[in-house]
Design a protein around this motif. Structure first.
Motif, PDB file in Angstrom:
ATOM      1  N   ASP A  65       0.854  -1.191   0.000  1.00 42.40           N
ATOM      2  CA  ASP A  65       0.000   0.000   0.000  1.00 42.40           C
ATOM      3  C   ASP A  65       0.889   1.240   0.000  1.00 42.40           C
ATOM      4  O   ASP A  65       2.107   1.142  -0.083  1.00 42.40           O
ATOM      5  N   SER A  66       0.274   2.411   0.101  1.00 43.90           N
ATOM      6  CA  SER A  66       1.057   3.644  -0.011  1.00 43.90           C
ATOM      7  C   SER A  66       1.601   4.105   1.341  1.00 43.90           C
ATOM      8  O   SER A  66       2.183   5.181   1.441  1.00 43.90           O
ATOM      9  N   ARG A  67       1.428   3.308   2.392  1.00 44.83           N
ATOM     10  CA  ARG A  67       1.793   3.694   3.750  1.00 44.83           C
ATOM     11  C   ARG A  67       3.215   4.261   3.884  1.00 44.83           C
ATOM     12  O   ARG A  67       3.422   5.258   4.575  1.00 44.83           O
ATOM     13  N   PRO A  68       4.231   3.653   3.234  1.00 46.92           N
ATOM     14  CA  PRO A  68       5.602   4.161   3.433  1.00 46.92           C
ATOM     15  C   PRO A  68       5.803   5.591   2.929  1.00 46.92           C
ATOM     16  O   PRO A  68       6.752   6.255   3.328  1.00 46.92           O
ATOM     17  N   SER A  69       4.936   6.037   2.031  1.00 52.15           N
ATOM     18  CA  SER A  69       5.152   7.352   1.413  1.00 52.15           C
ATOM     19  C   SER A  69       3.980   8.289   1.577  1.00 52.15           C
ATOM     20  O   SER A  69       3.919   9.319   0.918  1.00 52.15           O
ATOM     21  N   SER A  70       3.025   7.933   2.416  1.00 52.05           N
ATOM     22  CA  SER A  70       1.817   8.751   2.490  1.00 52.05           C
ATOM     23  C   SER A  70       1.210   8.741   3.883  1.00 52.05           C
ATOM     24  O   SER A  70       0.720   7.712   4.346  1.00 52.05           O
ATOM     25  N   GLY A  71       1.292   9.897   4.541  1.00 56.94           N
ATOM     26  CA  GLY A  71       0.678  10.043   5.858  1.00 56.94           C
ATOM     27  C   GLY A  71      -0.053  11.366   5.931  1.00 56.94           C
ATOM     28  O   GLY A  71      -0.713  11.776   4.964  1.00 56.94           O
ATOM     29  N   ALA A  72       0.098  12.060   7.047  1.00 54.01           N
ATOM     30  CA  ALA A  72      -0.561  13.359   7.220  1.00 54.01           C
ATOM     31  C   ALA A  72      -0.192  14.314   6.083  1.00 54.01           C
ATOM     32  O   ALA A  72      -1.030  15.085   5.602  1.00 54.01           O
ATOM     33  N   CYS A  73       1.057  14.254   5.646  1.00 51.36           N
ATOM     34  CA  CYS A  73       1.532  15.098   4.542  1.00 51.36           C
ATOM     35  C   CYS A  73       0.619  14.958   3.317  1.00 51.36           C
ATOM     36  O   CYS A  73       0.231  15.953   2.698  1.00 51.36           O
ATOM     37  N   HIS A  74       0.284  13.704   2.993  1.00 50.94           N
ATOM     38  CA  HIS A  74      -0.538  13.455   1.810  1.00 50.94           C
ATOM     39  C   HIS A  74      -2.014  13.720   2.067  1.00 50.94           C
ATOM     40  O   HIS A  74      -2.752  14.078   1.153  1.00 50.94           O
ATOM     41  N   GLU A  75      -2.443  13.553   3.311  1.00 51.69           N
ATOM     42  CA  GLU A  75      -3.835  13.903   3.630  1.00 51.69           C
ATOM     43  C   GLU A  75      -4.042  15.414   3.451  1.00 51.69           C
ATOM     44  O   GLU A  75      -5.069  15.853   2.924  1.00 51.69           O
ATOM     45  N   ILE A  76      -3.064  16.197   3.877  1.00 51.75           N
ATOM     46  CA  ILE A  76      -3.159  17.653   3.702  1.00 51.75           C
ATOM     47  C   ILE A  76      -3.141  17.995   2.207  1.00 51.75           C
ATOM     48  O   ILE A  76      -3.909  18.832   1.726  1.00 51.75           O
ATOM     49  N   GLY A 133       2.922  20.089   3.738  1.00 52.82           N
ATOM     50  CA  GLY A 133       2.193  19.225   4.687  1.00 52.82           C
ATOM     51  C   GLY A 133       3.143  18.491   5.611  1.00 52.82           C
ATOM     52  O   GLY A 133       2.888  18.368   6.821  1.00 52.82           O
ATOM     53  N   ALA A 134       4.257  18.019   5.061  1.00 53.36           N
ATOM     54  CA  ALA A 134       5.220  17.247   5.865  1.00 53.36           C
ATOM     55  C   ALA A 134       5.899  18.144   6.893  1.00 53.36           C
ATOM     56  O   ALA A 134       6.033  17.773   8.065  1.00 53.36           O
ATOM     57  N   ALA A 135       6.330  19.342   6.469  1.00 51.41           N
ATOM     58  CA  ALA A 135       7.015  20.240   7.401  1.00 51.41           C
ATOM     59  C   ALA A 135       6.083  20.608   8.556  1.00 51.41           C
ATOM     60  O   ALA A 135       6.487  20.625   9.729  1.00 51.41           O
ATOM     61  N   PHE A 136       4.809  20.861   8.236  1.00 54.10           N
ATOM     62  CA  PHE A 136       3.847  21.215   9.287  1.00 54.10           C
ATOM     63  C   PHE A 136       3.524  19.996  10.162  1.00 54.10           C
ATOM     64  O   PHE A 136       3.418  20.107  11.395  1.00 54.10           O
ATOM     65  N   ALA A 137       3.387  18.828   9.533  1.00 60.06           N
ATOM     66  CA  ALA A 137       3.069  17.615  10.309  1.00 60.06           C
ATOM     67  C   ALA A 137       4.204  17.286  11.278  1.00 60.06           C
ATOM     68  O   ALA A 137       3.961  16.849  12.407  1.00 60.06           O
ATOM     69  N   ARG A 151      -6.649   5.699   7.666  1.00 62.16           N
ATOM     70  CA  ARG A 151      -5.210   5.917   7.830  1.00 62.16           C
ATOM     71  C   ARG A 151      -4.967   6.751   9.068  1.00 62.16           C
ATOM     72  O   ARG A 151      -5.472   7.860   9.168  1.00 62.16           O
ATOM     73  N   TYR A 152      -4.215   6.204   9.997  1.00 62.94           N
ATOM     74  CA  TYR A 152      -3.978   6.886  11.270  1.00 62.94           C
ATOM     75  C   TYR A 152      -2.675   7.664  11.192  1.00 62.94           C
ATOM     76  O   TYR A 152      -1.608   7.107  10.951  1.00 62.94           O
ATOM     77  N   THR A 153      -2.764   8.975  11.361  1.00 59.69           N
ATOM     78  CA  THR A 153      -1.580   9.831  11.309  1.00 59.69           C
ATOM     79  C   THR A 153      -1.618  10.764  12.519  1.00 59.69           C
ATOM     80  O   THR A 153      -2.538  10.715  13.340  1.00 59.69           O
ATOM     81  N   ILE A 154      -0.674  11.663  12.569  1.00 56.96           N
ATOM     82  CA  ILE A 154      -0.635  12.630  13.671  1.00 56.96           C
ATOM     83  C   ILE A 154      -1.914  13.479  13.697  1.00 56.96           C
ATOM     84  O   ILE A 154      -2.344  13.931  14.763  1.00 56.96           O
ATOM     85  N   LEU A 155      -2.551  13.646  12.544  1.00 58.87           N
ATOM     86  CA  LEU A 155      -3.783  14.452  12.500  1.00 58.87           C
ATOM     87  C   LEU A 155      -4.926  13.752  13.227  1.00 58.87           C
ATOM     88  O   LEU A 155      -5.639  14.365  14.027  1.00 58.87           O
ATOM     89  N   GLU A 156      -5.096  12.456  12.932  1.00 60.00           N
ATOM     90  CA  GLU A 156      -6.142  11.697  13.624  1.00 60.00           C
ATOM     91  C   GLU A 156      -5.799  11.571  15.106  1.00 60.00           C
ATOM     92  O   GLU A 156      -6.675  11.582  15.971  1.00 60.00           O
TER      93      GLU A 156
END
Ligand SMILES: [Zn+2]
Length: 353
Positions: free
Chosen positions: A239-250, A272-276, A326-331
């Motif tokens: 899946d895209s997990r290794p390259s997609s987290g809060a950065c990609h949700e934003i 998104g990544a810098a802010f996350a 997808r669970y990230t720092i945002l969730e």
């Protein structure tokens, strides 16, 4: 003694260097991907014609197909056209839309795909996913990994600088995505694929720490390799997990809330990544990342891509809805509007405006 190791779905050929395009036919013949030279080459109608003029003398056995945009219909049409041709392989020569069309068409007719990207805008060039516009909007279709990836750095240098910048943002955002994966592992027990995480993280770190700039071949080499490794990391984890987290949700939130004004994938993912990173309390890392993004001419503040602070806050608030499950720092933080605003003020202070 257990000796069974897993096989990694990965390309047989990865050829990244200046001038790689001129040797394409030879490399494919040597590696037994195409003995006969019978290749179906997908290019765009516009900028593709110049490439075609340049490359066609070196591929005498190739048949050329002009692909329209990046829609599912285009991909299905392409598959229909190439199916009777008895080709050894399909070559996607162009930007992301062409590669994704070719990926889908090759999968549909059961031929291997040779990806020859002409820009480094994102990590989809070697991933097992084709992103295509369909009647419902945009869909991601699972496809086999390319059998070969050939990246000519001379061609990459001819592409507009904003494409390279976008690739930098996408690669660097891996670091934030992996931190999200680790967070979910700690909080929810989500399984981490250590190999996929290692590949994606090292790809991101290599780009982040490289002292060079977008005009230099050794930097472009590292960036291209990072994007290829990110794609393979996604194949490894499935899946895209290794390259997609809060950065990609934003990033997705920008795309969905402001479809006409959205900036490039990598610009939005980098911001998104810098802010996350800041959100998760990794302040030093956030400041360092923002500094690197700035050095390469990438945005680290919303107004640098034409968004107000309020619009950015809205995007961050909406982001979790773009990727349910997808669970990230945002969730994890589940921030209210005023909290996002407060942290944003601190973020701006930390990175300096
Ligand atoms: Zn991405």
């Amino acid at each position: 003694m257990p000796v069974l190791t897993r096989l990694i779905p990965s390309p047989v050929v990865v050829d990244i260097r200046p001038g790689a395009l001129d040797d394409l036919a030879g490399v494919l013949a040597d590696e037994r991907i195409s003995h006969s030279g019978r290749l179906a080459v997908a290019v765009s109608g516009g900028s593709g014609s110049r490439l075609r003029e340049r490359v066609s003398p070196t591929l005498p056995g190739a048949t050329w197909y002009e692909v329209g945009g990046g829609t599912l219909d285009d991909a299905i049409r392409l598959a229909g056209e190439i199916k009777a041709g008895r080709y050894d392989a399909v070559v996607g020569l162009g930007g992301g839309k062409i590669i994704d069309c070719a990926k889908f068409a090759a999968a549909r007719v059961g031929l291997p795909l040779v990806a020859v990207p002409t820009n480094l805008a994102h990590d989809g060039l070697c991933s097992p996913v084709a992103t295509l516009d369909n009647d419902a909007g945009r869909g991601s279709y699972g496809v086999p990994n390319p059998i070969a990836v050939v990246i000519d750095l001379d061609v990459i240098r001819e592409a507009p600088a904003r494409f390279v910048r976008s690739g930098i943002g996408d690669a660097v955002s891996n670091i934030s995505a992996i931190a999200d994966w680790e967070l979910s592992h700690r909080v929810n027990g989500e399984k981490i694929d250590g190999l996929a995480a290692a590949m994606a993280r090292q790809a991101g770190e290599a780009v982040l720490r490289h002292p060079g700039g977008i005009g230099e071949n050794d930097f472009l080499q590292v960036l291209a390799e990072a994007l290829v490794l990110s794609g393979i990391a996604m194949s490894v984890s499935g899946d895209s997990r290794p390259s997609s987290g809060a950065c990609h949700e934003i990033n997705h939130a920008f795309d969905l809330l402001f479809p006409r004004r959205a900036a490039s994938h990598g610009e939005q993912c980098g911001l998104g990544a810098a802010f996350a990173m800041y959100l998760r309390g990794a302040h030093e890392e956030s400041v360092y990342m923002a500094g690197v993004l700035r050095r390469h001419g990438l945005p680290v503040l919303p107004e640098e891509i034409g968004f107000t602070v309020d619009e950015f806050v809205r995007a961050v608030e909406f982001a979790p809805e773009t990727r349910p499950g997808r669970y990230t720092i945002l969730e994890h933080l589940d921030l209210k509007t005023h909290q996002i605003k407060d942290i944003y003020v601190d973020y701006v202070k930390a990175i300096g405006s």
